[in-house]
Design an enzyme around this catalytic site. Structure first.
Site, short mmCIF file in Angstrom:
data_model
loop_
_atom_site.label_atom_id
_atom_site.label_comp_id
_atom_site.label_asym_id
_atom_site.label_seq_id
_atom_site.Cartn_x
_atom_site.Cartn_y
_atom_site.Cartn_z
N ARG A 53 1.16 -0.94 0.10
CA ARG A 53 0.31 0.29 -0.05
C ARG A 53 0.97 1.25 -0.02
O ARG A 53 2.13 1.44 0.61
CB ARG A 53 -0.95 -0.32 1.15
CG ARG A 53 -1.94 -1.03 1.32
CD ARG A 53 -2.25 -1.25 2.68
NE ARG A 53 -3.45 -2.56 2.74
CZ ARG A 53 -2.91 -4.42 2.71
NH1 ARG A 53 -1.94 -4.11 3.26
NH2 ARG A 53 -4.31 -4.76 3.07
N HIS A 71 -4.17 2.80 -5.70
CA HIS A 71 -4.43 1.37 -5.19
C HIS A 71 -4.41 0.43 -6.91
O HIS A 71 -4.34 -0.46 -6.71
CB HIS A 71 -6.12 1.25 -4.57
CG HIS A 71 -5.67 0.64 -3.41
ND1 HIS A 71 -5.21 0.82 -2.63
CD2 HIS A 71 -6.75 -0.52 -3.53
CE1 HIS A 71 -5.27 -0.33 -1.18
NE2 HIS A 71 -6.07 -1.10 -1.53
N ARG A 110 -1.67 -2.25 -6.60
CA ARG A 110 -2.14 -3.93 -6.38
C ARG A 110 -3.71 -4.47 -6.87
O ARG A 110 -3.83 -5.95 -7.40
CB ARG A 110 -2.73 -2.89 -4.99
CG ARG A 110 -2.02 -2.78 -3.46
CD ARG A 110 -1.98 -2.39 -3.34
NE ARG A 110 -3.06 -3.30 -1.80
CZ ARG A 110 -3.04 -3.97 -0.55
NH1 ARG A 110 -2.14 -4.15 -0.58
NH2 ARG A 110 -3.99 -4.71 -0.51
N TRP A 163 -3.35 -9.45 2.38
CA TRP A 163 -5.15 -9.40 2.39
C TRP A 163 -6.00 -9.82 3.46
O TRP A 163 -4.99 -11.18 3.15
CB TRP A 163 -5.68 -9.11 0.70
CG TRP A 163 -6.05 -8.27 0.20
CD1 TRP A 163 -6.48 -6.96 0.53
CD2 TRP A 163 -5.39 -8.04 -0.88
NE1 TRP A 163 -6.64 -5.96 -0.64
CE2 TRP A 163 -5.63 -7.34 -1.76
CE3 TRP A 163 -4.86 -9.45 -1.52
CZ2 TRP A 163 -4.71 -6.21 -2.50
CZ3 TRP A 163 -4.31 -8.81 -2.79
CH2 TRP A 163 -4.01 -7.49 -3.41
N TYR A 182 -11.55 -7.27 -6.79
CA TYR A 182 -10.50 -7.00 -7.27
C TYR A 182 -10.54 -8.18 -8.85
O TYR A 182 -9.84 -7.75 -9.96
CB TYR A 182 -9.69 -7.32 -7.32
CG TYR A 182 -9.00 -6.02 -5.64
CD1 TYR A 182 -10.16 -4.87 -6.01
CD2 TYR A 182 -7.91 -5.68 -4.80
CE1 TYR A 182 -10.19 -3.84 -4.42
CE2 TYR A 182 -8.09 -5.55 -4.04
CZ TYR A 182 -9.42 -3.82 -4.02
OH TYR A 182 -8.44 -3.10 -3.30
#
Length: 342
Positions: A170, A288, A291, A314, A323
């Protein structure tokens, strides 16, 4: 009754009894148990909720289920997203628990109104926003555009995008990396010692290994910036317009500055912004994006959800599935049945 202000001069004071005051003081004293983002969100929700309670002559702490129900409906009428309303409810519950009070969220009345709000949002067409993915092909294009650039900013930005994609860290985790966190494997590839992440807070931390190309890009940036011999320096630090690294180099870059790297990367490879956005968000690459893109690329290559979760640290399967849902859409059982016949 005593009047207290909870660790933020912007937060309006509210009245409570001495026992609750003592428990809240202990809660504030131990605020390092929570991430800075969680604490900021809590204070923001407290400000908004307290003002609503004052304007409508309702109880803020403790809050009754009826008052919480009306507050959540107020947020809905103000156009707040269902996910934002759920966050408000969760943080109000968190505040009550730490104050030694029964959270109003346990009431069936509150449960029903949350379900009602979520259902109304879905029927009205609300969808959870998702960052525009920055994928492997995008990284290759960016590498071709910025490799060997005489500009330090572009060398730094290229190294940053490599590390963001390769590690799935992150923004806050990338910003904390220091030169001393770098070690090398026997073949020269870089290993990053990440002290902690949003979901992994333990003394051992985690390690992230870089590919040969990503190791080379990071090495090129460190040499060009003269950071190799400065173990306490941040790996990613500001670059002055005079093409030199600014000093001191010991403070992390801000989130807006890191977000601008994604904007420059998008401009460099000519990616056009989305015409349709989610409430004005996610028109182009954002913090983001790497990722999301890395998760989707791993799904395309056939890596399991468990492997993807491990790489991105996660803890919820639902997050990863959201995602990669577009990638997984054509892997369903019914598609397999239909296309086998065809």
């Amino acid at each position: 009754m005593t009047e207290i202000t909870v660790a933020n001069p912007l937060l309006q004071p509210f009245s409570t009894n001495d026992d609750i005051s003592a428990r809240l003081a202990a809660f504030v004293r131990d605020r390092e148990a929570f991430s800075s983002n969680t604490w900021r969100q809590l204070l923001s929700v407290m400000r908004i909720c307290w003002r609503w309670a004052e304007e409508n002559r309702r109880s803020f702490l403790p809050m009754t289920p009826e008052d919480l129900r009306d507050y959540l409906l107020h947020l809905q009428s103000a156009g707040r997203a269902s996910s934002t309303i759920a966050t408000h409810a969760a943080l109000i519950s968190m505040l009550h628990r730490n104050a030694g009070l029964v959270p109003p969220n346990v009431s069936p009345d509150v449960f029903r109104v949350v379900k009602k709000i979520n259902r109304a949002a879905v029927i009205a067409g609300e969808r959870t926003g998702q960052a525009v993915p920055f994928c492997r092909q995008d990284l290759k294009k960016l590498d071709a555009a910025w490799q060997g650039s005489p500009r330090l900013q572009q060398l730094r930005d290229l190294a940053f995008m490599h590390i963001a994609y390769s590690t799935l860290l992150r923004l806050s985790e990338l910003s904390r990396l220091r030169v001393r966190d770098i070690s090398r494997a026997a073949d020269g590839r870089i290993i990053l010692d990440v002290a902690w992440t949003k979901t992994i807070v333990q003394s051992g931390g985690i390690v992230k290994a870089l590919s040969r190309q990503s190791s080379q890009r990071l090495t090129e940036w460190l040499i060009a910036a003269g950071l190799s011999g400065e173990p306490d320096a941040m790996i990613f630090c500001p670059v002055h317009r005079a093409n030199c690294v600014t000093k001191p180099r010991l403070a992390p870059m801000s989130t807006p500055c890191l977000e601008e790297i994604f904007l420059r990367a998008r401009n460099a490879v000519g990616v056009v912004a989305r015409s349709r956005t989610n409430k004005g968000r996610y028109a182009g690459w954002s913090g983001h994006s790497a990722r999301v893109g890395a998760a989707q690329d791993m799904a395309r290559k056939g890596f399991s959800v468990a492997q993807i979760m491990q790489e991105g640290t996660w803890t919820r399967t639902e997050t990863v599935m959201r995602y990669i849902r577009m990638v997984e859409a054509h892997k369903g059982a019914m598609i397999g049945l239909m296309e086998d016949d065809e």
